[in-house]
Scaffold this motif. Sequence first.
Motif, PDB file in Angstrom:
ATOM      1  N   ARG A  45       0.853  -1.190   0.000  1.00 16.99           N
ATOM      2  CA  ARG A  45       0.000   0.000   0.000  1.00 16.99           C
ATOM      3  C   ARG A  45       0.883   1.231   0.000  1.00 16.99           C
ATOM      4  NH1 ARG A  45      -4.686  -0.061   4.314  1.00 16.99           N
ATOM      5  NH2 ARG A  45      -2.909   0.028   5.741  1.00 16.99           N
ATOM      6  N   GLU A  46       0.532   2.203  -0.813  1.00 20.48           N
ATOM      7  CA  GLU A  46       1.345   3.405  -0.928  1.00 20.48           C
ATOM      8  C   GLU A  46       0.498   4.656  -0.743  1.00 20.48           C
ATOM      9  OE1 GLU A  46       3.035   3.656  -4.849  1.00 20.48           O
ATOM     10  OE2 GLU A  46       1.091   3.723  -5.845  1.00 20.48           O
ATOM     11  N   ALA A  47       1.153   5.689  -0.249  1.00 21.25           N
ATOM     12  CA  ALA A  47       0.482   6.973  -0.066  1.00 21.25           C
ATOM     13  C   ALA A  47       0.300   7.667  -1.403  1.00 21.25           C
ATOM     14  CB  ALA A  47       1.287   7.849   0.873  1.00 21.25           C
ATOM     15  N   VAL A  48      -0.854   8.270  -1.573  1.00 20.13           N
ATOM     16  CA  VAL A  48      -1.172   8.976  -2.807  1.00 20.13           C
ATOM     17  C   VAL A  48      -1.184  10.482  -2.569  1.00 20.13           C
ATOM     18  CG1 VAL A  48      -2.919   9.349  -4.592  1.00 20.13           C
ATOM     19  CG2 VAL A  48      -2.533   7.051  -3.678  1.00 20.13           C
ATOM     20  N   ALA A  49      -1.936  10.911  -1.572  1.00 22.15           N
ATOM     21  CA  ALA A  49      -2.083  12.342  -1.322  1.00 22.15           C
ATOM     22  C   ALA A  49      -2.645  12.555   0.065  1.00 22.15           C
ATOM     23  CB  ALA A  49      -3.008  12.980  -2.354  1.00 22.15           C
ATOM     24  N   ALA A  50      -2.382  13.726   0.628  1.00 26.91           N
ATOM     25  CA  ALA A  50      -2.892  14.040   1.955  1.00 26.91           C
ATOM     26  C   ALA A  50      -3.178  15.532   2.054  1.00 26.91           C
ATOM     27  CB  ALA A  50      -1.895  13.621   3.037  1.00 26.91           C
ATOM     28  N   ILE A  51      -4.092  15.842   2.961  1.00 29.84           N
ATOM     29  CA  ILE A  51      -4.440  17.236   3.216  1.00 29.84           C
ATOM     30  C   ILE A  51      -4.606  17.406   4.711  1.00 29.84           C
ATOM     31  CG2 ILE A  51      -6.907  16.748   2.837  1.00 29.84           C
ATOM     32  CD1 ILE A  51      -7.139  19.615   1.690  1.00 29.84           C
ATOM     33  N   ASP A  52      -4.047  18.489   5.263  1.00 33.66           N
ATOM     34  CA  ASP A  52      -4.184  18.675   6.706  1.00 33.66           C
ATOM     35  C   ASP A  52      -5.378  19.574   6.989  1.00 33.66           C
ATOM     36  OD1 ASP A  52      -1.357  20.978   6.990  1.00 33.66           O
ATOM     37  OD2 ASP A  52      -3.440  21.365   6.425  1.00 33.66           O
ATOM     38  N   GLY A  53      -5.619  19.811   8.265  1.00 38.09           N
ATOM     39  CA  GLY A  53      -6.787  20.583   8.661  1.00 38.09           C
ATOM     40  C   GLY A  53      -6.802  21.996   8.125  1.00 38.09           C
ATOM     41  N   GLY A  54      -5.607  22.516   7.835  1.00 36.95           N
ATOM     42  CA  GLY A  54      -5.496  23.873   7.305  1.00 36.95           C
ATOM     43  C   GLY A  54      -5.577  23.955   5.797  1.00 36.95           C
ATOM     44  N   TYR A  94      -7.903   3.782  -0.641  1.00 35.35           N
ATOM     45  CA  TYR A  94      -8.373   3.861   0.741  1.00 35.35           C
ATOM     46  C   TYR A  94      -8.250   5.287   1.264  1.00 35.35           C
ATOM     47  CZ  TYR A  94      -7.766  -1.205   0.636  1.00 35.35           C
ATOM     48  OH  TYR A  94      -7.840  -2.538   0.310  1.00 35.35           O
ATOM     49  N   CYS A  95      -9.247   5.686   1.997  1.00 39.82           N
ATOM     50  CA  CYS A  95      -9.243   6.954   2.708  1.00 39.82           C
ATOM     51  C   CYS A  95      -8.782   6.691   4.142  1.00 39.82           C
ATOM     52  CB  CYS A  95     -10.667   7.507   2.689  1.00 39.82           C
ATOM     53  SG  CYS A  95     -10.920   9.031   3.586  1.00 39.82           S
ATOM     54  N   ALA A  96      -8.011   7.622   4.700  1.00 39.09           N
ATOM     55  CA  ALA A  96      -7.505   7.446   6.057  1.00 39.09           C
ATOM     56  C   ALA A  96      -7.500   8.780   6.788  1.00 39.09           C
ATOM     57  CB  ALA A  96      -6.100   6.857   6.025  1.00 39.09           C
ATOM     58  N   ALA A  97      -7.598   8.705   8.110  1.00 40.21           N
ATOM     59  CA  ALA A  97      -7.642   9.909   8.943  1.00 40.21           C
ATOM     60  C   ALA A  97      -6.608   9.832  10.054  1.00 40.21           C
ATOM     61  CB  ALA A  97      -9.034  10.081   9.551  1.00 40.21           C
ATOM     62  N   SER A  98      -5.956  10.970  10.308  1.00 41.43           N
ATOM     63  CA  SER A  98      -4.963  11.047  11.365  1.00 41.43           C
ATOM     64  C   SER A  98      -5.213  12.286  12.214  1.00 41.43           C
ATOM     65  CB  SER A  98      -3.561  11.115  10.763  1.00 41.43           C
ATOM     66  OG  SER A  98      -2.617  11.433  11.766  1.00 41.43           O
ATOM     67  N   PRO A  99      -5.142  12.146  13.534  1.00 41.77           N
ATOM     68  CA  PRO A  99      -5.306  13.323  14.396  1.00 41.77           C
ATOM     69  C   PRO A  99      -4.038  14.164  14.495  1.00 41.77           C
ATOM     70  CG  PRO A  99      -4.954  11.387  15.740  1.00 41.77           C
ATOM     71  CD  PRO A  99      -4.977  10.918  14.310  1.00 41.77           C
ATOM     72  N   TYR A 100      -2.960  13.723  13.813  1.00 41.32           N
ATOM     73  CA  TYR A 100      -1.681  14.405  13.897  1.00 41.32           C
ATOM     74  C   TYR A 100      -1.447  15.259  12.663  1.00 41.32           C
ATOM     75  CZ  TYR A 100      -1.247  10.501  17.119  1.00 41.32           C
ATOM     76  OH  TYR A 100      -1.495   9.594  18.097  1.00 41.32           O
ATOM     77  N   PHE A 101      -0.681  16.313  12.846  1.00 41.32           N
ATOM     78  CA  PHE A 101      -0.282  17.161  11.737  1.00 41.32           C
ATOM     79  C   PHE A 101       1.224  17.071  11.608  1.00 41.32           C
ATOM     80  CE2 PHE A 101      -4.295  19.104  10.792  1.00 41.32           C
ATOM     81  CZ  PHE A 101      -4.995  19.093  11.992  1.00 41.32           C
ATOM     82  N   PRO A 103       3.513  17.095   8.483  1.00 46.84           N
ATOM     83  CA  PRO A 103       3.705  17.180   7.028  1.00 46.84           C
ATOM     84  C   PRO A 103       4.873  16.345   6.521  1.00 46.84           C
ATOM     85  CG  PRO A 103       3.272  19.343   7.945  1.00 46.84           C
ATOM     86  CD  PRO A 103       3.454  18.415   9.113  1.00 46.84           C
ATOM     87  N   SER A 104       5.939  16.248   7.331  1.00 44.59           N
ATOM     88  CA  SER A 104       7.109  15.495   6.879  1.00 44.59           C
ATOM     89  C   SER A 104       6.846  14.000   6.829  1.00 44.59           C
ATOM     90  CB  SER A 104       8.294  15.780   7.811  1.00 44.59           C
ATOM     91  OG  SER A 104       7.996  15.351   9.124  1.00 44.59           O
ATOM     92  N   GLU A 105       5.768  13.555   7.444  1.00 44.84           N
ATOM     93  CA  GLU A 105       5.448  12.122   7.436  1.00 44.84           C
ATOM     94  C   GLU A 105       4.022  11.882   6.970  1.00 44.84           C
ATOM     95  OE1 GLU A 105       8.495  10.529  10.897  1.00 44.84           O
ATOM     96  OE2 GLU A 105       6.448   9.779  10.766  1.00 44.84           O
ATOM     97  N   TRP A 106       3.549  12.704   6.060  1.00 44.72           N
ATOM     98  CA  TRP A 106       2.177  12.560   5.587  1.00 44.72           C
ATOM     99  C   TRP A 106       1.941  11.193   4.943  1.00 44.72           C
ATOM    100  CZ3 TRP A 106       0.882  11.496   0.544  1.00 44.72           C
ATOM    101  CH2 TRP A 106       1.912  11.639  -0.398  1.00 44.72           C
TER     102      TRP A 106
END
Length: 125
Positions: A45-54, A94-101, A103-106
Amino acid sequence: QVQLVESGGDSVQAGGSLRLSCVASGITLSHYSMAWFRQAPGKVREAVAAIDGGGSTNFAPTVKGRFTLSQDKAENTLYLQMISLKPEDAAMYYCAASPYFTPSEWWNQSTYVAWGQGTQVTVSS
């Protein structure tokens, strides 16, 4: 209880477009980092894209310029718009959620605490 439900996967030809949706419940998108991962048969499984709360985004090099992220915070929904699809984009998304911000480890799957069941994207050449 956090629940993520993906939809929008389909079978398209190379060069086509799709928009994936992830409806979140039990969380508020502005308080979480949200991401899309994908897994093709026989591959990790690989990361595709991420967006933070801001609203800051990160993309894998393989999709940068072709995929975009957006959120409808009123609907608590995350979108992944994909254009110029290639056969190598075919995977379960897959969609995923993280409570952490962080960016260097998105891309770090271990930081994501909730996952959806996935939606299948097929791209034919």
